[in-house]
Design a protein around this motif. Structure first.
Motif, PDB file in Angstrom:
ATOM      1  N   SER A  73      11.843   6.434  -0.008  1.00 34.73           N
ATOM      2  CA  SER A  73      10.591   7.096   0.345  1.00 34.73           C
ATOM      3  C   SER A  73       9.530   6.096   0.789  1.00 34.73           C
ATOM      4  O   SER A  73       8.944   5.406  -0.046  1.00 34.73           O
ATOM      5  N   THR A  74       9.289   6.049   2.083  1.00 34.79           N
ATOM      6  CA  THR A  74       8.208   5.212   2.591  1.00 34.79           C
ATOM      7  C   THR A  74       6.865   5.732   2.089  1.00 34.79           C
ATOM      8  O   THR A  74       5.955   4.955   1.804  1.00 34.79           O
ATOM      9  N   GLU A  75       6.745   7.045   1.959  1.00 34.36           N
ATOM     10  CA  GLU A  75       5.505   7.636   1.479  1.00 34.36           C
ATOM     11  C   GLU A  75       5.172   7.140   0.073  1.00 34.36           C
ATOM     12  O   GLU A  75       4.036   6.738  -0.207  1.00 34.36           O
ATOM     13  N   THR A  76       6.179   7.135  -0.822  1.00 38.27           N
ATOM     14  CA  THR A  76       5.963   6.649  -2.186  1.00 38.27           C
ATOM     15  C   THR A  76       5.646   5.162  -2.190  1.00 38.27           C
ATOM     16  O   THR A  76       4.786   4.686  -2.936  1.00 38.27           O
ATOM     17  N   GLN A  77       6.336   4.418  -1.331  1.00 34.87           N
ATOM     18  CA  GLN A  77       6.077   2.981  -1.238  1.00 34.87           C
ATOM     19  C   GLN A  77       4.630   2.720  -0.828  1.00 34.87           C
ATOM     20  O   GLN A  77       3.952   1.869  -1.424  1.00 34.87           O
ATOM     21  N   ILE A  78       4.146   3.436   0.153  1.00 39.11           N
ATOM     22  CA  ILE A  78       2.769   3.258   0.612  1.00 39.11           C
ATOM     23  C   ILE A  78       1.788   3.593  -0.509  1.00 39.11           C
ATOM     24  O   ILE A  78       0.814   2.864  -0.745  1.00 39.11           O
ATOM     25  N   LYS A  79       2.056   4.672  -1.248  1.00 42.93           N
ATOM     26  CA  LYS A  79       1.165   5.073  -2.335  1.00 42.93           C
ATOM     27  C   LYS A  79       1.118   3.994  -3.423  1.00 42.93           C
ATOM     28  O   LYS A  79       0.039   3.633  -3.920  1.00 42.93           O
ATOM     29  N   LEU A  80       2.278   3.472  -3.799  1.00 37.08           N
ATOM     30  CA  LEU A  80       2.326   2.484  -4.875  1.00 37.08           C
ATOM     31  C   LEU A  80       1.693   1.154  -4.461  1.00 37.08           C
ATOM     32  O   LEU A  80       1.024   0.492  -5.265  1.00 37.08           O
ATOM     33  N   LEU A  81       1.890   0.764  -3.216  1.00 33.18           N
ATOM     34  CA  LEU A  81       1.264  -0.477  -2.756  1.00 33.18           C
ATOM     35  C   LEU A  81      -0.252  -0.319  -2.656  1.00 33.18           C
ATOM     36  O   LEU A  81      -0.998  -1.283  -2.883  1.00 33.18           O
TER      37      LEU A  81
END
Length: 223
Positions: A73-81
């Motif tokens: 999930s790129t979306e989750t990665q962006i949120k966590l970063l």
């Protein structure tokens, strides 16, 4: 280190998080912050200690979780970063408050040691590079080093996030990749079926040609 995405690939390949410069600098920040709080803040009765250590840890750990989550999930990665960025911005504010509330200098570009400190932090990404100084730096030296690392890490995270957002717009998330992989597989199957159909048609035509040739020459055709 650039990770290429291959068409039809569902799980996105990720850079190992230990190799990401923004993780390495965040890891250094955590260790510096832990030592800073031990040396310069009271052991009990000051919530700032827990806040600073937790903010530094959150920055580091959310980078790890974000990179790992990026496989699916790129979306989750962006949120966590982005959570990591927010934690490090909170940490930066704590260091800034420490300096200003105690009348210590926040080093700016005009400071005599600013350029050298920037160069050192920019080119050193591992805790062992800083370890020899952690017991000798003054509070002002250590806090300004941490401020610089916060700024550099934020800059690196911003650059990485921009690339991820562009990639997400271009390639979509895992649902889009799964759909593309399925439709790509079906397309390949359809193409292979059509190739075999044409091959059978060609073979049937060749058999018919050979049969006609045999009959023309008075040779009995036997199946």
């Amino acid at each position: 280190m650039t990770i290429e995405y291959k068409p039809g690939q569902v799980l996105r390949a990720q850079m190992p998080w230990r190799k990401a410069f923004y993780y390495q600098k965040a890891d250094v920040l955590y260790h510096i912050t832990y030592v800073f709080c031990k040396r310069f803040l009271p052991e009990y009765g000051d919530r700032t200690v827990d806040q600073m250590v937790q903010a530094a840890r959150s920055g580091k750990q959310n980078i790890v979780e974000g990179i790992e989550a990026g496989m699916t999930s790129t979306e989750t990665q962006i949120k966590l970063l982005n959570v990591a960025r927010a934690s490090l911005q909170e940490l930066r504010e704590d260091y800034h408050d420490y300096l200003t509330s105690r009348g210590l200098a926040v080093w700016h570009p005009t400071h005599t040691r600013y350029a050298k400190m920037q160069d050192f932090c920019r080119n050193h990404n591992h805790t062992e590079d800083y370890q020899p100084y952690l017991d000798t730096w003054s509070a002002e030296e250590m806090a300004n080093t941490a401020l610089t690392l916060c700024h550099l890490t934020d800059t690196l995270l911003n650059g990485a996030l921009k690339k991820m957002e562009e990639q997400f717009v271009k390639e979509g998330g895992i649902k889009e990749r799964m759909y593309a992989a399925r439709t790509g597989y079906r397309r390949q199957q359809d193409q292979e079926t059509e190739r075999l159909r044409r091959l059978v048609t060609q073979q049937e035509a060749e058999i018919a040609r050979l049969r006609a040739l045999l009959e023309k020459n008075g040779i009995e055709w036997r199946q």
